[in-house]
Scaffold this motif. Sequence first.
Motif, mmCIF file in Angstrom:
data_model
loop_
_atom_site.group_PDB
_atom_site.id
_atom_site.type_symbol
_atom_site.label_atom_id
_atom_site.label_comp_id
_atom_site.label_asym_id
_atom_site.label_seq_id
_atom_site.Cartn_x
_atom_site.Cartn_y
_atom_site.Cartn_z
ATOM 1 N N LEU A 40 39.078 24.234 41.895
ATOM 2 C CA LEU A 40 39.910 25.429 42.029
ATOM 3 C C LEU A 40 39.062 26.696 42.026
ATOM 4 O O LEU A 40 39.320 27.629 42.793
ATOM 5 C CB LEU A 40 40.940 25.470 40.903
ATOM 6 N N LEU A 41 38.051 26.750 41.168
ATOM 7 C CA LEU A 41 37.157 27.909 41.163
ATOM 8 C C LEU A 41 36.399 28.012 42.478
ATOM 9 O O LEU A 41 36.219 29.104 43.026
ATOM 10 C CB LEU A 41 36.169 27.803 39.996
ATOM 11 N N SER A 42 35.964 26.875 42.995
ATOM 12 C CA SER A 42 35.263 26.869 44.278
ATOM 13 C C SER A 42 36.172 27.372 45.393
ATOM 14 O O SER A 42 35.761 28.167 46.248
ATOM 15 C CB SER A 42 34.781 25.447 44.587
ATOM 16 N N SER A 43 37.431 26.919 45.395
ATOM 17 C CA SER A 43 38.382 27.365 46.411
ATOM 18 C C SER A 43 38.668 28.849 46.286
ATOM 19 O O SER A 43 38.784 29.569 47.287
ATOM 20 C CB SER A 43 39.680 26.566 46.289
ATOM 21 N N LEU A 44 38.750 29.339 45.046
ATOM 22 C CA LEU A 44 38.986 30.762 44.808
ATOM 23 C C LEU A 44 37.849 31.602 45.385
ATOM 24 O O LEU A 44 38.043 32.751 45.778
ATOM 25 C CB LEU A 44 39.126 31.017 43.303
ATOM 26 N N ALA A 45 36.659 31.009 45.443
ATOM 27 C CA ALA A 45 35.486 31.705 45.976
ATOM 28 C C ALA A 45 35.288 31.468 47.468
ATOM 29 O O ALA A 45 34.216 31.742 48.007
ATOM 30 C CB ALA A 45 34.243 31.247 45.216
ATOM 31 N N GLY A 46 36.332 30.969 48.129
ATOM 32 C CA GLY A 46 36.252 30.768 49.567
ATOM 33 C C GLY A 46 35.860 29.366 49.980
ATOM 34 O O GLY A 46 35.640 29.101 51.169
ATOM 35 N N GLY A 47 35.747 28.451 49.022
ATOM 36 C CA GLY A 47 35.438 27.068 49.323
ATOM 37 C C GLY A 47 36.634 26.359 49.926
ATOM 38 O O GLY A 47 37.620 26.982 50.323
ATOM 39 N N PRO B 212 41.495 36.214 46.052
ATOM 40 C CA PRO B 212 42.666 35.797 45.282
ATOM 41 C C PRO B 212 43.941 35.665 46.092
ATOM 42 O O PRO B 212 44.838 34.916 45.711
ATOM 43 C CB PRO B 212 42.805 36.886 44.213
ATOM 44 N N ASP B 213 44.049 36.365 47.220
ATOM 45 C CA ASP B 213 45.281 36.303 47.998
ATOM 46 C C ASP B 213 45.217 35.284 49.132
ATOM 47 O O ASP B 213 46.168 35.138 49.893
ATOM 48 C CB ASP B 213 45.625 37.689 48.565
ATOM 49 N N GLU B 214 44.085 34.586 49.247
ATOM 50 C CA GLU B 214 43.981 33.529 50.251
ATOM 51 C C GLU B 214 44.564 32.230 49.701
ATOM 52 O O GLU B 214 44.707 32.044 48.493
ATOM 53 C CB GLU B 214 42.515 33.313 50.640
ATOM 54 N N GLU B 215 44.880 31.303 50.606
ATOM 55 C CA GLU B 215 45.420 30.010 50.187
ATOM 56 C C GLU B 215 44.381 29.271 49.343
ATOM 57 O O GLU B 215 43.225 29.142 49.729
ATOM 58 C CB GLU B 215 45.797 29.179 51.407
ATOM 59 N N LEU B 216 44.802 28.787 48.201
ATOM 60 C CA LEU B 216 43.922 28.100 47.266
ATOM 61 C C LEU B 216 44.218 26.600 47.214
ATOM 62 O O LEU B 216 43.312 25.768 47.134
ATOM 63 C CB LEU B 216 44.100 28.693 45.868
ATOM 64 N N GLN C 128 56.980 16.774 50.254
ATOM 65 C CA GLN C 128 57.081 18.158 50.683
ATOM 66 C C GLN C 128 55.758 18.855 50.379
ATOM 67 O O GLN C 128 55.069 18.515 49.425
ATOM 68 C CB GLN C 128 58.223 18.868 49.960
ATOM 69 N N LEU C 129 55.421 19.831 51.196
ATOM 70 C CA LEU C 129 54.163 20.560 51.049
ATOM 71 C C LEU C 129 54.442 21.991 50.618
ATOM 72 O O LEU C 129 55.278 22.677 51.208
ATOM 73 C CB LEU C 129 53.395 20.552 52.374
ATOM 74 N N TRP C 130 53.728 22.435 49.587
ATOM 75 C CA TRP C 130 53.841 23.813 49.125
ATOM 76 C C TRP C 130 52.443 24.403 48.997
ATOM 77 O O TRP C 130 51.555 23.799 48.408
ATOM 78 C CB TRP C 130 54.541 23.885 47.757
ATOM 79 N N SER C 131 52.262 25.595 49.560
ATOM 80 C CA SER C 131 50.991 26.298 49.451
ATOM 81 C C SER C 131 51.016 27.232 48.247
ATOM 82 O O SER C 131 52.066 27.762 47.878
ATOM 83 C CB SER C 131 50.727 27.122 50.724
ATOM 84 N N LYS C 132 49.835 27.432 47.640
ATOM 85 C CA LYS C 132 49.699 28.375 46.543
ATOM 86 C C LYS C 132 48.420 29.177 46.748
ATOM 87 O O LYS C 132 47.384 28.646 47.157
ATOM 88 C CB LYS C 132 49.619 27.637 45.198
ATOM 89 N N THR C 133 48.487 30.478 46.447
ATOM 90 C CA THR C 133 47.312 31.333 46.539
ATOM 91 C C THR C 133 46.638 31.431 45.172
ATOM 92 O O THR C 133 47.182 31.007 44.148
ATOM 93 C CB THR C 133 47.703 32.748 46.994
ATOM 94 N N GLY C 134 45.443 32.027 45.158
ATOM 95 C CA GLY C 134 44.768 32.257 43.893
ATOM 96 C C GLY C 134 45.586 33.148 42.983
ATOM 97 O O GLY C 134 45.649 32.929 41.771
ATOM 98 N N THR C 135 46.219 34.151 43.551
ATOM 99 C CA THR C 135 47.059 35.048 42.755
ATOM 100 C C THR C 135 48.248 34.303 42.181
ATOM 101 O O THR C 135 48.628 34.513 41.023
ATOM 102 C CB THR C 135 47.537 36.232 43.604
#
Length: 454
Positions: free
Chosen positions: A70-77, A136-140, A153-160
């Motif tokens: 999750l931290l990696s994804s928050l950093a654009g991973g 933080p506002d990108e999809e995480l 079902q699929l749900w997206s969540k952002t860092g925020t």
Amino acid sequence: MKPAIPCNGPEVAALLTRALDPAQEFVDGGTTLGSVHGMAAWLRRQFADDLERQTLCLATDNRDLIAAALLSSLAGGPIVLLPYSFSAQALSGLHQATGCRHALVDPEQPPPPGMEPIRPLGEGGGTAAPLPAIYPDEELLRLYTGGTTGAPQLWSKTGTNLFGEALFLAAHFAVSSSDRIVATISPAHIYGLLYSVLLPLVSGASVVPGIPSFPEEIVRCVRERKATVLVSVPPHYRVLRGKGCLGDALRLAFSSAGMLDVTDNNAFSLANRCGIVEIYGSTETGGIALRNRSCGERGFTPYSTIDWQIHNQRLQIRSPYLSPSLPLDAAGGYLANDWVEADGATAFQLRGRTDSVIKVGGKRVDLEEVKAAIKYMQGVSDCLVLALPDRGSREHRIVALVEGPFVEIEDIRTLLMTRFEPYALPGAIKTIDRLPVTDNGKVDREAVLKLFMP
């Protein structure tokens, strides 16, 4: 409605830049925060050369690996994919549906079919290595839930969405590095993810390894580890009845993923020095409101970060935790799938789900009303009332699964006949010792359906 109070973007960003004690334990007696950040930086580098953002399937319930991802994804991973099950069938279906080519797995664990394994354990070196700028506002994260119909079902969540809610919870409940969390629910569930991965990650609290589920396991784990926070679900609070005090250190107990029975709540509150904080929300909405009935709270009080109103007996909210996948109105509001009633000016009470009303022979039947009538019979601990498709017909048949092995089915039928019209009566009623539930505390729909298969 007024705009919802926004999450503090700089506060989320500070997760990767704030002063960090690398020796602070993230997993109690195990992985440190420094190692988690080190693994996150290592994982981010593995995808640094990709021109397009990749996806990464989490085929593990190890909280330190999930936190690093999750931290990696928050950093654009890579965007993290969280399957609704770790079964080979579910993981294979996720691969086919998404084309995901990489899976985060435990050491020695075989990767899901068609995916390349990523095993970062030991790569972090225990050093809180720097991470690049965050988004933080990108999809995480993308969560796949089983859904009430059985279809994923699929749900997206952002860092925020996710880190913002965790920061709110940490501040609201004063969770800190002095806290130790025991969770009886998998981090692959949104509730477990928030309370046993993100909450300790943003607060400095440590989380006890493992996922105890049997009553003796839970009691022993909380007592021996001197846990201060228990994160659990209604079926587990039920089996804790009669187990006594869980220890003087326990100061917070949370419940979500279903309605908590008032008897179970009262029994726990009498045995322990803290009551149970019930969390109302869903995967797609994030947390919405809370209550603690041991403090005399009948209704749910919405989070201070959420704006809300009751519209045509339904809850309408504007929240920083809403999934971008949800259909919102022009003002950014979402109409929840529950009937509610105001409880004073600052709270509301739940009155059932809007999707619990079906039509049988063109007439409306509220399954929640049928369930409530059965549930309050003497000898009934819990029950489930469903509308199942009737083969060869466009109609539904109503069935009831009752938790109460010593209850007579004919007594249930007799009671219901005095309360409801014939078209609203369950065509099949079965009794069982315990309702089948998944590891996440949800009713195991597949197991229930098998009980009513011809």
